[in-house]
Enzyme design. Sequence first.
Site, PDB file in Angstrom:
ATOM      1  CG  HIS A 101      -4.400   8.904  -1.748  1.00 57.83           C
ATOM      2  ND1 HIS A 101      -4.856   8.176  -0.685  1.00 57.83           N
ATOM      3  CD2 HIS A 101      -4.901   8.308  -2.851  1.00 57.83           C
ATOM      4  CE1 HIS A 101      -5.596   7.169  -1.140  1.00 57.83           C
ATOM      5  NE2 HIS A 101      -5.645   7.219  -2.443  1.00 57.83           N
ATOM      6  CG  ASP A 104      -4.142  10.486   1.851  1.00 64.19           C
ATOM      7  OD1 ASP A 104      -5.252  10.789   1.416  1.00 64.19           O
ATOM      8  OD2 ASP A 104      -3.552   9.401   1.619  1.00 64.19           O
TER       9      ASP A 104
HETATM   10  C1  XLS Z   1     -10.350   2.761  -2.810  1.00 62.24           C
HETATM   11  C2  XLS Z   1      -8.964   2.341  -2.961  1.00 62.24           C
HETATM   12  C3  XLS Z   1      -7.922   3.384  -2.626  1.00 62.24           C
HETATM   13  C4  XLS Z   1      -6.580   2.990  -3.156  1.00 62.24           C
HETATM   14  C5  XLS Z   1      -5.595   4.099  -3.243  1.00 62.24           C
HETATM   15  O1  XLS Z   1     -11.287   1.972  -2.811  1.00 62.24           O
HETATM   16  O2  XLS Z   1      -8.773   1.174  -2.211  1.00 62.24           O
HETATM   17  O3  XLS Z   1      -7.900   3.600  -1.259  1.00 62.24           O
HETATM   18  O4  XLS Z   1      -6.016   1.939  -2.435  1.00 62.24           O
HETATM   19  O5  XLS Z   1      -6.034   5.125  -4.051  1.00 62.24           O
END
Ligand code: XLS
Length: 438
Positions: A101, A104
Site C-alpha cells: 500500500h 506502508d
Molecule cells: C485486508 C486485505 C488487504 C488487501 C490490500 O483484509 O486483505 O490487506 O489485500 O488492501
Amino acid sequence: MAEYFPGIPRIPFEGPGARNPLAFRHYDPSEVVDGRTMEQHLRFAVCYWHTFKFAGSDPFGLPTMERRYNGSGDPVRVAEETMVAAFELFSKLGVKFWCFHDSDIAPEAATLSETNANLDRIVALASKLQDDTGIRPLWGTANLFSNPRFMAGAATNPSPHVFAWAAAKVKKAMEVSKELGAAGYVFWGGREGYETLLNTDMKRETENLARFLRMAADYRREIGFDVPLYIEPKPKEPAKHQYDFDAATCHAFLQRHGLLGDFRLNIEVNHATLAGHDMLHELEYAFANDIFGSIDANRGDLLLGWDTDQFPSDVPLAALTMYSVLRGGGFTAGGLNFDARLRRQSVDPADLFHAHIGSMDAFARGLKIAARLRRDGILGGIVRERYAEWEGELGRRIESGACGFAELEAHVLRTGEPALRSGRQEMIENILNDYIHS
Ligand code: XLS
Ligand code: NI
Ligand code: NI
C-alpha cells in the site's frame, strides 16, 4: 549496507529430508513442473504491510515484535531502512515479487503534497533496490481505510471531498505502481460498506463506487499503465457489511456497471471463509466466469470468526488451489501474495523466514500434487463421466436450445424415472488422499 537479518543466509533448497529449518524442502525455484519452473508457476510475493509493518499488536495488546528497521526516529529515515530490510528479506527468500500500500512504504505527512514527496523519495530508493535485485511489485494499492478521513468510506463516503481524497491517493498510487513496474493494481474496499443502514444511502454509495472505479480504469489508460486491475472481495471487517462481498457479488457489480473489461478478482482465502465459502468455491466461480486474476494466500482459523491472516502452510488446500489454478491455465499477471502475518508470540525476526519458507514449501508440494492429478486425469475423468449423459440425444437437444418444456414433458411421460447414480464423494476423497500423501 546494514544487515537487518543477520545470521540468516540466503535460503537454500536442501530437499525433502533436510533438517535445517532455514532451508526449503520442496520449493526449488528452477525445478520444472509441467513445462514451467516452480518460480514461473507460483509467482510468490511478500506483502509489505504484515511482514514489515505489523508488530504484534491486537485489540487487547501492545506490539510484541521489535525490529531493527522499525525504529522511532525520523519517519522517512525509518521508511528507508525498512525498504532496505525488505529487499534483504525478499532476496534471502528468493521471491521475485512484493505487494504494497502507498502508506506502508512511506509515512503520511500533513498535506497531500508532502505525503507524495515522501512517497517519491522512497519509490526512488525502491527502484534502485529493484534494479539491483530484479524483484518488482506483483501489485500496488492505496490505503483508503486507516486514516480517520476514510472512517465512513472512501469512494462510498457521504462526502464528495473524501471521494476526491480517495481519487487523489489512487491516482498517485497508480503512478507509483507503474513507475515500479508492478504487474497489477488492487482495490480492496475495507470501508466501502456500512455500519448501519439507518444512515446509509446504499444506491448512491454503490453507484459512486462504480464511478470511482471507472475513473481509475480511465486513468490507467491515460498513463499507459497496461496491467490488470483487481477487486479483492471481502464480506466484512472492518465494515459490518462490505459491498465487494464475494466473487459473485463483485461479478454482478462489475457486469451491472460495464466494468468487466477492466477488472478481475484478487481472491483471498480468509475472505472467502468469512463470506461463508471456501477458497475453492471462490476460485471456481472466478474461473467459470473468466474473472480470475490473482490470489492472496493465507488461511483463517475455524474456531475464530475473523480475518486471522495466518500463513498458508496447509498442503491439501495448497494442492487444491493449484489444481484449480492449473486447470484455469495458470497465473498470467497474477501470483501468490502472502497476505499473512505472524502470530503475536512469534517475536523473532527468524519467524518471518520460517513462516514464508513453510508456505512456499506447502505451495511447491501443492503444485506437484496438482500437476500429478492433472496428468493422471482422474478427477477430470470422474467429472466428465458424471455429466456424460449430456453428450446423448436429450442432453444435446437441451443444450443447443432445440427443445422446450413440452418436449421435455413428453420425454418424461415416455421414459419414466431416471436411474439414481452415486456421486462417489467418499471414493473421490480417498483418491485425493492417495495423491496428497504419496
Ligand atoms: C485486508 C486485505 C488487504 C488487501 C490490500 O483484509 O486483505 O490487506 O489485500 O488492501
Ligand atoms: Ni485480508
Ligand atoms: Ni488481501
